[in-house]
Write an enzyme that holds these catalytic residues in place. Structure first.
Site, PDB file in Angstrom:
ATOM      1  N   GLU A  69       0.898  -1.652   0.039  1.00 37.99           N
ATOM      2  CA  GLU A  69      -0.539   0.119   0.068  1.00 37.99           C
ATOM      3  C   GLU A  69       0.917   1.529  -0.143  1.00 37.99           C
ATOM      4  O   GLU A  69       2.196   1.532   0.851  1.00 37.99           O
ATOM      5  CB  GLU A  69      -1.220  -0.166   1.063  1.00 37.99           C
ATOM      6  N   LYS A  77      -9.745   1.886  -2.142  1.00 39.09           N
ATOM      7  CA  LYS A  77      -9.934   1.601  -1.125  1.00 39.09           C
ATOM      8  C   LYS A  77     -11.670   1.406  -0.229  1.00 39.09           C
ATOM      9  O   LYS A  77     -12.127   1.985  -0.697  1.00 39.09           O
ATOM     10  CB  LYS A  77      -9.690   1.682  -0.378  1.00 39.09           C
ATOM     11  N   CYS A 102      -5.666  -3.180   2.366  1.00 40.66           N
ATOM     12  CA  CYS A 102      -5.189  -3.425   3.737  1.00 40.66           C
ATOM     13  C   CYS A 102      -6.381  -3.199   4.130  1.00 40.66           C
ATOM     14  O   CYS A 102      -6.838  -4.543   5.033  1.00 40.66           O
ATOM     15  CB  CYS A 102      -4.730  -1.610   3.723  1.00 40.66           C
TER      16      CYS A 102
END
Length: 365
Positions: free
Chosen positions: A111, A186, A221
């Protein structure tokens, strides 16, 4: 003080037979997983594995070779943006070239690979200045060149700045031809670490990219904490889901989540974390330290997993994945047949309502 890996500790203190049994429990049945050895470069480690499926008749195995790169920043975090990117580019170019030499078809970076993870500071400058166009920004152009040069797919997680000047935490998927296949934003943004001060939840769903080397998804993540997120990648047909991350505070959860998702949904999961120590000097004069713990690993659809890369050193985790193992595990366990999607569709609809009443049974008076 460097943190020793759990593997080093176990190997030092456990007898060989007991270590074998502990490894079976920690890493799953190793029948379909082989260790191919390691290499140590002057600045990073290389670990190599192979996942296999049961070969039926004269069926040709569907092998995809992947490389997960975990790396640290190069310069102190207060150095100019262009200097930061240039030095990280140099490091990453070398590691991608090595991944290609190993035979990788798909390479995934962690990331926000092209910058210090300054979002932990909660300060806007200069971290917002790292954001760039996801199609033609300097990081994407750099990755396009390497993807085309080595004929590999590269997953490049960056901070995207769109046409409306909004920021997004985005993974850019670049094909082996050097073109952008698409992006994945995300989906879930944590509210307790400052990230929500910079960008918001993505609405791009759980996209699966049908590449030359297999059907891949990217979940970034914090998304890994959401079970419904993993489920949607399975429903969309993913064979490999990459989880690029920048995490420092969940090392007890990290070894479990990707492995559990891989087993639950009969696909491979590649958990790719940053590593190193990033020191930030805040406007208040205080210092903020961010220390991602690396520990990149790969889990197979049968619940077996590789050991983790170092908690402190850069590294490449290379693996040969037989994609037929995904189908074989679906057929063996039948989890997809017992999901009862229509049943849970109604339950989720109810739970989304403000009038939802939890199904709690109380003792009768």
């Amino acid at each position: 003080m460097e943190t020793r890996s759990i593997d080093d500790i176990l190997q030092e203190f456990l007898p060989k037979n007991e270590l074998k049994e502990v490894n079976r429990i920690l890493y799953g049945d190793q029948t379909n997983l082989s260790y191919l050895g390691s290499e140590e470069q002057f600045s990073y480690d290389i670990e190599k594995y192979r996942f296999t499926a049961i070969t039926k008749n004269e069926q040709v195995p569907r092998i995809t070779k992947i490389a997960a790169i975990q790396h640290s920043v190069v310069l102190p975090t207060d150095r100019p943006i262009q200097d930061q990117k240039l030095q990280i580019f140099k490091k990453i170019e070398h590691m991608i070239e090595k991944s290609s030499e190993l035979g990788a078809n798909i390479v995934c970076l962690p990331e926000c690979w092209n910058m210090p993870f300054g979002f932990v500071t909660r300060e806007k400058m200069p971290w917002c200045e790292y954001a760039e166009d996801c199609n033609n920004g300097p990081s994407t152009m750099f990755i396009k060149r390497l993807a085309q040069k080595h004929a590999i797919v590269i997953i490049s997680p960056i901070i995207e700045r769109d046409n409306a000047d909004l920021l997004w935490n985005t993974s850019v998927v670049v094909s082996e031809c050097g073109t952008v296949l698409g992006t994945q934003r995300k989906n879930h943004i944590p509210t307790n670490n400052g990230e929500s001060d910079y960008y918001t939840h993505g609405m791009s769903g759980q996209r699966v990219f049908d590449t030359k080397f297999g059907k891949i998804g990217v979940t970034i993540c914090f998304d890994r904490h959401q079970p419904q997120n993993w489920l949607m990648y399975a429903l969309n047909g993913a064979e490999i889901v990459f989880n690029p991350a920048a995490t420092s505070a969940t090392d007890s959860w990290w070894p479990i989540e990707a492995r559990s998702a891989a087993f639950d949904h009969s696909y491979y999961v590649v958990a790719v974390n940053r590593v190193g120590i990033e020191k930030f000097h805040l406007e208040s004069g205080a210092e903020k330290i961010f220390k991602p713990f690396g520990s990149t690993y790969i889990s197979g659809p049968n619940g077996s997993r590789t050991k983790s890369l170092s908690t402190v050193r850069d590294g490449i985790l290379y693996a040969e994945l037989d994609l037929d193992l995904c189908k074989q595990m679906r057929e063996t366990l039948g989890l997809n047949q017992s999901r009862r999607l229509l049943y849970y569709k109604n339950k989720w609809t109810e739970a989304s309502s403000n009038k939802f009443l939890p199904q709690i049974i109380q003792k009768l008076q």
